[in-house]
Design an enzyme around this catalytic site. Sequence first.
Site, mmCIF file in Angstrom:
data_model
loop_
_atom_site.group_PDB
_atom_site.id
_atom_site.type_symbol
_atom_site.label_atom_id
_atom_site.label_comp_id
_atom_site.label_asym_id
_atom_site.label_seq_id
_atom_site.Cartn_x
_atom_site.Cartn_y
_atom_site.Cartn_z
ATOM 1 N N ASN A 11 1.429 -4.768 -25.802
ATOM 2 C CA ASN A 11 3.026 -4.703 -26.802
ATOM 3 C C ASN A 11 3.805 -6.223 -27.704
ATOM 4 O O ASN A 11 3.894 -6.950 -27.057
ATOM 5 C CB ASN A 11 3.931 -4.828 -25.452
ATOM 6 C CG ASN A 11 4.781 -4.987 -24.948
ATOM 7 O OD1 ASN A 11 5.431 -4.030 -25.908
ATOM 8 N ND2 ASN A 11 5.526 -5.319 -24.345
ATOM 9 N N GLU A 37 -0.403 -1.009 -30.254
ATOM 10 C CA GLU A 37 0.800 -1.551 -29.916
ATOM 11 C C GLU A 37 1.591 -2.943 -31.073
ATOM 12 O O GLU A 37 0.983 -4.051 -30.145
ATOM 13 C CB GLU A 37 2.319 -1.664 -28.709
ATOM 14 C CG GLU A 37 2.272 -0.729 -28.559
ATOM 15 C CD GLU A 37 3.732 -0.550 -27.541
ATOM 16 O OE1 GLU A 37 4.370 -0.388 -27.915
ATOM 17 O OE2 GLU A 37 4.094 -0.434 -25.963
ATOM 18 N N ASP A 153 -4.208 3.147 -25.163
ATOM 19 C CA ASP A 153 -3.158 3.153 -24.373
ATOM 20 C C ASP A 153 -3.048 5.361 -25.060
ATOM 21 O O ASP A 153 -2.212 5.803 -26.149
ATOM 22 C CB ASP A 153 -2.257 3.022 -25.087
ATOM 23 C CG ASP A 153 -0.742 3.739 -23.879
ATOM 24 O OD1 ASP A 153 -1.181 4.443 -23.279
ATOM 25 O OD2 ASP A 153 0.258 2.607 -24.250
ATOM 26 N N HIS A 253 0.786 -4.171 -20.327
ATOM 27 C CA HIS A 253 -1.023 -3.469 -20.064
ATOM 28 C C HIS A 253 -2.359 -4.583 -19.324
ATOM 29 O O HIS A 253 -1.489 -5.500 -20.212
ATOM 30 C CB HIS A 253 -1.237 -2.675 -21.093
ATOM 31 C CG HIS A 253 -0.470 -1.220 -21.277
ATOM 32 N ND1 HIS A 253 -0.667 0.266 -20.767
ATOM 33 C CD2 HIS A 253 1.057 -1.558 -21.718
ATOM 34 C CE1 HIS A 253 -0.167 0.792 -22.206
ATOM 35 N NE2 HIS A 253 0.749 -0.260 -22.176
#
Length: 264
Positions: A11, A37, A153, A253
Amino acid sequence: MGFRLVTLNLNGIRSAASKGFMPWTESIAPDCMGVQEVKAQAPDVQGKYDRVAGMAGHFHYAEKKGYSGVGVYSRHEPSDVVIGLGEPEFDAEGRYVELRFDKPGRQLSIISCYFPSGSSGEERQQAKFRFLDVVYPHLHALKGQREFILVGDVNIAHKEIDLKNWKGNLKNSGFLPEERAWMTRLLDEVGVVDVYRRLHPETTGEAYTWWSNRGQAYAKNVGWRLDYHLATPALAAQARTAAIYKDQKFSDHAPLIVDYDFQI
């Protein structure tokens, strides 16, 4: 010795770095780590985040700034690096990087992949379905040629035990019947193995890897299992332990760490 492989949706690599993901990675000493990400471009990463815990990073960046992007860090030099799926729509989004570790008598790939999220609306959900249509035959063909572990993911919770509130999410992206059927088909027809589920077939609350930032989702463990190791059967059979690390939070996550019995 074995082979320790980690997957983590960061993220944002800069955000995760500010929360200590680099010293943590050093402390667990993986052989390879897939990240998703990244949310950064090459100039942001070079010289700062392109080496972690003695591993060199190989990345597929999105064209759009601060969006998507994947990488694989490895202690070992790959024989080849494959960037992208060869599908312009998704290659522009930085979703696939494959490191090959080939030697006589063995063809082996470690892949980091970030599947689209469809949660922002119908347009992105349709893009997600298009991605599933592209990645399925790709993995089918790859399995005919080589051993691989895809980490990443996947943005799909496969079964009811893979999320806290399954009844309330039957019409939501990530748990739609079509997405779940796609995952079943990948496992049953292509024949790749969901490594975590091979080792932990019944685990529910401890299996989650993602929590919404809304409400008290993390505190109440209202989570989803969205992060996977998907391996060809011979490699999956060598998985010994799988653990989700929750003592520190680097992202929305959690990292999934799997120890395998083979060596690169």
